[in-house]
Design a protein around this motif. Sequence first.
Motif, PDB file in Angstrom:
ATOM      1  N   LEU A 119       3.165   1.220  14.201  1.00 19.43           N
ATOM      2  CA  LEU A 119       4.089   0.086  14.134  1.00 19.43           C
ATOM      3  C   LEU A 119       4.777   0.122  12.777  1.00 19.43           C
ATOM      4  O   LEU A 119       4.118   0.164  11.735  1.00 19.43           O
ATOM      5  N   LEU A 187       1.102  -8.853  15.133  1.00 14.67           N
ATOM      6  CA  LEU A 187       0.059  -7.853  14.911  1.00 14.67           C
ATOM      7  C   LEU A 187      -1.020  -7.921  15.996  1.00 14.67           C
ATOM      8  O   LEU A 187      -1.595  -6.898  16.356  1.00 14.67           O
ATOM      9  N   VAL A 196      -0.084   0.214  10.643  1.00 15.19           N
ATOM     10  CA  VAL A 196       1.148  -0.528  10.447  1.00 15.19           C
ATOM     11  C   VAL A 196       1.723  -0.119   9.089  1.00 15.19           C
ATOM     12  O   VAL A 196       1.017  -0.141   8.072  1.00 15.19           O
ATOM     13  N   VAL A 222      -3.043  -1.709   7.400  1.00 11.71           N
ATOM     14  CA  VAL A 222      -1.661  -1.890   6.949  1.00 11.71           C
ATOM     15  C   VAL A 222      -1.427  -1.067   5.693  1.00 11.71           C
ATOM     16  O   VAL A 222      -2.176  -1.164   4.718  1.00 11.71           O
TER      17      VAL A 222
END
Length: 325
Positions: A119, A187, A196, A222
């Motif tokens: 993502l 998320l 991410v 992340v």
Amino acid sequence: MARNNFNTEIIAVRPLTEKICEYQLRSLDRQPLPSYAPGAHIALHVVSPEHGLMVRHYSLLGGSATHDDPRHTYRIAIQREHLGRCSSYLHSTLKPGQLVRVGPPVNDFPLDRHDSPVLLLAGGIGITPIFSMARSLIRRQVPFQLIYLGRAPHAMAYHDDVSQLCGRQVSYHYSERQGQLDLTALLKEHANVKRVYVCGPPAMIEATHQAALQAGLGQNHVRSERFGVTRSQTARAFDVVLQRSGRTVRIGADATILDTLQAQGIPVLWDCRRGECGLCPLTVLAADGPLEHHDHYLSPEERSAGDSLCICVSRIRGTQLVLDA
């Protein structure tokens, strides 16, 4: 050993939005420039008659929606910031044919080739490293989804290029008519992705990390890059005395100690340039003003002691700083 800075020539300038322009830079001898991977950036070193040395870092796009840039060309985008002395100077002075000194590519925001699916989150000018990642993912046929956040289409750099590149793999969120995006819900919806990647304003970066925790995702889920470092609008020039080497260097209001020492050819350790890695702190021997810490590495106790400074982001509110270097 770190590679030296080198000169390039601006060969094209293209307005992207009211505040953002794209610049293409080419090697002087048409030979290949240092290579790089998605997420990398270069540093522009310019000297203003009014403010002296100014250094800023800009992500490399790698090409357009359909073509790679030639090996002897770099492509970057610069946003003119409100009260930004350097960005305003660059927008007003950088023209085709002008020589610009740059630092070799550095990658603090690497795209892991084993991550799949992915993502991508981009906010504003943060689209630049994300665009290069999308180009790589498409080339390698890795599944991904890109969410591009901005005020409105006309204010978002590469809006149409992103659509042409990503097709159905991109979604847009326009705050002017949609309000604030619910990052936690987003998320949770994409909880199956391997990683991410997010780049944008500091508040968006922080909100994404917090949303990941609320969504039950791991801290390493992340990966982010903050576009730029904290710069005080009241920053002033000062002198750094390097005690062991016997040199005194003038640090301009728009350059860090690290950038200036490197421009002078003085070897120093560094890695992240964001005050996070802990490689660049130097021992402070004396200072005629308070230390101004902008790092995320030193503890509150270390800051209070006043005997070390992360030279990549921090400075003093005074006229002279003596370092053990």
